[in-house]
Design an enzyme around this catalytic site. Structure first.
Site, mmCIF file in Angstrom:
data_model
loop_
_atom_site.group_PDB
_atom_site.id
_atom_site.type_symbol
_atom_site.label_atom_id
_atom_site.label_comp_id
_atom_site.label_asym_id
_atom_site.label_seq_id
_atom_site.Cartn_x
_atom_site.Cartn_y
_atom_site.Cartn_z
ATOM 1 N N LYS A 127 56.017 33.123 39.680
ATOM 2 C CA LYS A 127 56.407 34.028 40.775
ATOM 3 C C LYS A 127 57.926 34.080 40.912
ATOM 4 O O LYS A 127 58.502 35.134 41.178
ATOM 5 C CB LYS A 127 55.775 33.571 42.105
ATOM 6 C CG LYS A 127 54.325 33.981 42.256
ATOM 7 C CD LYS A 127 54.191 35.478 42.559
ATOM 8 C CE LYS A 127 52.771 35.955 42.681
ATOM 9 N NZ LYS A 127 52.146 36.477 41.505
ATOM 10 N N LYS A 209 47.883 38.710 31.281
ATOM 11 C CA LYS A 209 46.675 38.806 32.096
ATOM 12 C C LYS A 209 46.604 40.180 32.763
ATOM 13 O O LYS A 209 47.633 40.697 33.194
ATOM 14 C CB LYS A 209 46.795 37.704 33.170
ATOM 15 C CG LYS A 209 45.588 37.433 33.983
ATOM 16 C CD LYS A 209 45.927 36.397 35.035
ATOM 17 C CE LYS A 209 46.855 36.967 36.095
ATOM 18 N NZ LYS A 209 47.096 36.140 37.253
ATOM 19 N N LYS A 212 47.403 43.460 38.959
ATOM 20 C CA LYS A 212 47.826 44.634 39.710
ATOM 21 C C LYS A 212 49.332 44.850 39.599
ATOM 22 O O LYS A 212 49.815 45.953 39.729
ATOM 23 C CB LYS A 212 47.436 44.476 41.179
ATOM 24 C CG LYS A 212 45.947 44.649 41.404
ATOM 25 C CD LYS A 212 45.531 44.215 42.800
ATOM 26 C CE LYS A 212 45.047 42.802 42.814
ATOM 27 N NZ LYS A 212 44.616 42.304 44.105
HETATM 28 P P1 TYM Z 1 43.913 37.348 43.530
HETATM 29 O O1 TYM Z 1 43.900 38.280 44.659
HETATM 30 O O2 TYM Z 1 45.107 37.339 42.630
HETATM 31 O O3 TYM Z 1 42.659 37.611 42.607
HETATM 32 C C1 TYM Z 1 41.351 37.629 43.130
HETATM 33 C C2 TYM Z 1 40.407 36.976 42.150
HETATM 34 O O4 TYM Z 1 40.430 37.672 40.893
HETATM 35 C C3 TYM Z 1 40.668 36.751 39.833
HETATM 36 N N1 TYM Z 1 41.446 37.433 38.788
HETATM 37 C C4 TYM Z 1 41.098 37.480 37.491
HETATM 38 N N2 TYM Z 1 40.045 36.960 36.836
HETATM 39 C C5 TYM Z 1 39.959 37.201 35.507
HETATM 40 N N3 TYM Z 1 40.881 37.927 34.810
HETATM 41 C C6 TYM Z 1 41.962 38.464 35.432
HETATM 42 N N4 TYM Z 1 42.846 39.187 34.747
HETATM 43 C C7 TYM Z 1 42.093 38.247 36.843
HETATM 44 N N5 TYM Z 1 43.012 38.630 37.757
HETATM 45 C C8 TYM Z 1 42.594 38.116 38.948
HETATM 46 C C9 TYM Z 1 41.469 35.629 40.470
HETATM 47 O O5 TYM Z 1 41.375 34.432 39.719
HETATM 48 C C10 TYM Z 1 40.802 35.515 41.834
HETATM 49 O O6 TYM Z 1 39.649 34.719 41.759
HETATM 50 N N6 TYM Z 1 45.047 32.833 45.250
HETATM 51 C C11 TYM Z 1 43.976 33.791 45.201
HETATM 52 C C12 TYM Z 1 43.445 34.200 46.561
HETATM 53 C C13 TYM Z 1 42.989 33.075 47.437
HETATM 54 C C14 TYM Z 1 41.844 32.256 47.235
HETATM 55 C C15 TYM Z 1 41.785 31.382 48.356
HETATM 56 C C16 TYM Z 1 40.899 32.163 46.213
HETATM 57 C C17 TYM Z 1 43.535 32.694 48.608
HETATM 58 N N7 TYM Z 1 42.803 31.682 49.168
HETATM 59 C C18 TYM Z 1 40.780 30.442 48.465
HETATM 60 C C19 TYM Z 1 39.894 31.212 46.337
HETATM 61 C C20 TYM Z 1 39.828 30.362 47.454
HETATM 62 C C21 TYM Z 1 44.504 35.033 44.514
HETATM 63 O O7 TYM Z 1 45.666 35.281 44.474
HETATM 64 O O8 TYM Z 1 43.590 35.858 44.044
#
Ligand code: TYM
Length: 350
Positions: A127, A209, A212
């Site tokens: 980040k 990866k 967004k």
């Molecule tokens: P976020 O919003 O970036 O992504 C949401 C979920 O999608 C998965 N993901 C992917 N999986 C496979 N391939 C990809 N290219 C890909 N891009 C995203 C992420 O692994 C995620 O599961 N930190 C988390 C949000 C969060 C959270 C939590 C998750 C906050 N509190 C508590 C679990 C438990 C996040 O940024 O997800």
């Protein structure tokens, strides 16, 4: 629905209505990576667990300098989840900031989290690289807020994509440390990471990866709401290599083909040897892409159908989120009361 193949950190999944928690940031429409890494499993797990799914708007702020679109994106995430098939009556869908107990637990947990562990995390370093002009305090605390999310709801398991692996390890460390210092309080959660689809790569660049923020090219990601012709076009234009061999591989040169095969694997549930045998007679990568497009479009079709049914139903979605916050709030408050008690806070005057 059958459970997908998920990697657990220790032992098999509990099947006796344990609790699942997961969250996602409302920073834009959900793509195929979010679907295969997370949403598909959210849906499957609700048959076995009580599931709590949070739209983590506070986490979203760490990467937004302005909050433009936050409200719309938050609502859209609820629509996407409902369209994907999460059943709101048995499970809890809520907006993170509507249950503010998480911020108090975040503060408390920050006192038992060594700073060095946070600044050493590759996700933090990434980040800093991505937004050097906005290295805010919230970015460092991001995994602690995530730990607060998970621990507040006593989650047994947390379905996430592979990129969240280290955050889950940190959550476990923090929970163990707290329990050691103040007595058994938190459930130690397990990450559930899909064996295929846990890290979907960009279609335009299979070395990064799918995300967004990598939307430099319109061919980077397939979105849940992409119409079939658009989804097909993106997949047909996916970057591959100059070979012809359709097999799974860790060779970075062949990352594009491997990514397409993993998407196919995640969506069909077929074994790798079956898939390789199936494509052995293919005439080239065009055949592979065309079949991947078929399975992606077939998976998106029912989601888009349900999306069309609920998209105008603002009141329905509002009621789901209101009810979700109420139910989540009750669990959160009882955990926080226990935490305060264990730590020896003075009781609030009533
Ligand atoms: P976020 O919003 O970036 O992504 C949401 C979920 O999608 C998965 N993901 C992917 N999986 C496979 N391939 C990809 N290219 C890909 N891009 C995203 C992420 O692994 C995620 O599961 N930190 C988390 C949000 C969060 C959270 C939590 C998750 C906050 N509190 C508590 C679990 C438990 C996040 O940024 O997800």
């Amino acid at each position: 629905m059958t459970l997908p193949k998920l990697e657990m950190q220790t032992g098999p999944a509990k099947t006796t209505r344990g609790r699942v928690f997961s969250g996602a940031r409302p920073t834009g429409r959900q793509h195929l990576g979010n679907y295969l890494g997370a949403i598909k499993n959210y849906v499957a797990l609700q048959d076995e667990y009580q599931c709590v799914y949070s739209i983590v708007d506070l986490h979203a702020l760490t990467t937004m300098e302005l909050t433009k679109g936050l409200r719309e994106n938050t609502f859209d995430m609820a629509l996407d989840w409902l369209a994907a098939g999460i059943r709101p009556d048995e499970n809890i869908i809520f907006i993170q900031s509507h249950v503010p107990q998480v911020t108090e637990l975040h503060t408390i947990l920050s006192m038992v989290t060594p700073l060095g562990k946070l600044t050493d995390l590759p996700t933090f370093k990434e980040k800093v690289r991505q937004q050097p002009h906005n290295v805010n305090y919230g970015l460092v605390g991001y995994p602690v807020l995530m730990a607060a999310d998970i621990l507040l709801y006593h989650a047994d398991a947390v379905p996430v994509g592979d990129d969240q692996r280290q955050h889950l390890e940190l959550t476990r460390d923090v929970a163990q440390r707290f329990n050691h210092l103040f007595g058994e309080t938190f459930t130690i959660p397990e990450a559930m990471i899909p064996l295929s689809g846990g890290r979907v790569m960009g279609l335009d660049d299979p070395t990064v990866k799918m995300s967004k923020s990598e939307t430099s090219s319109e061919y980077h990601a397939v979105y849940l709401l992409d119409p079939p012709d658009r989804a097909r076009k993106k997949i047909m234009r996916a970057v591959t290599d100059s070979g012809r061999d359709i097999s799974f591989s860790n060779d970075p040169e062949r990352a594009g083909v491997n990514n397409l095969l993993e998407i196919y694997e995640a969506l069909t549930g077929k074994s790798r040897s079956e898939i390789e045998a199936h494509f052995a007679a293919a005439r080239g990568y065009g055949d592979l892409k065309s079949e991947v497009a078929d399975v992606v479009i077939a998976a998106l079709e029912p989601i888009q159908q349900r999306y069309r049914e609920i998209t105008g139903a603002q009141d329905y979605v509002d009621s789901v989120l209101a009810k979700g916050a109420e139910r989540a709030g009750a669990i959160a408050q009882s955990t926080l009361d226990a935490v305060r008690d264990k730590m020896g806070f003075m009781k609030a005057y009533s």
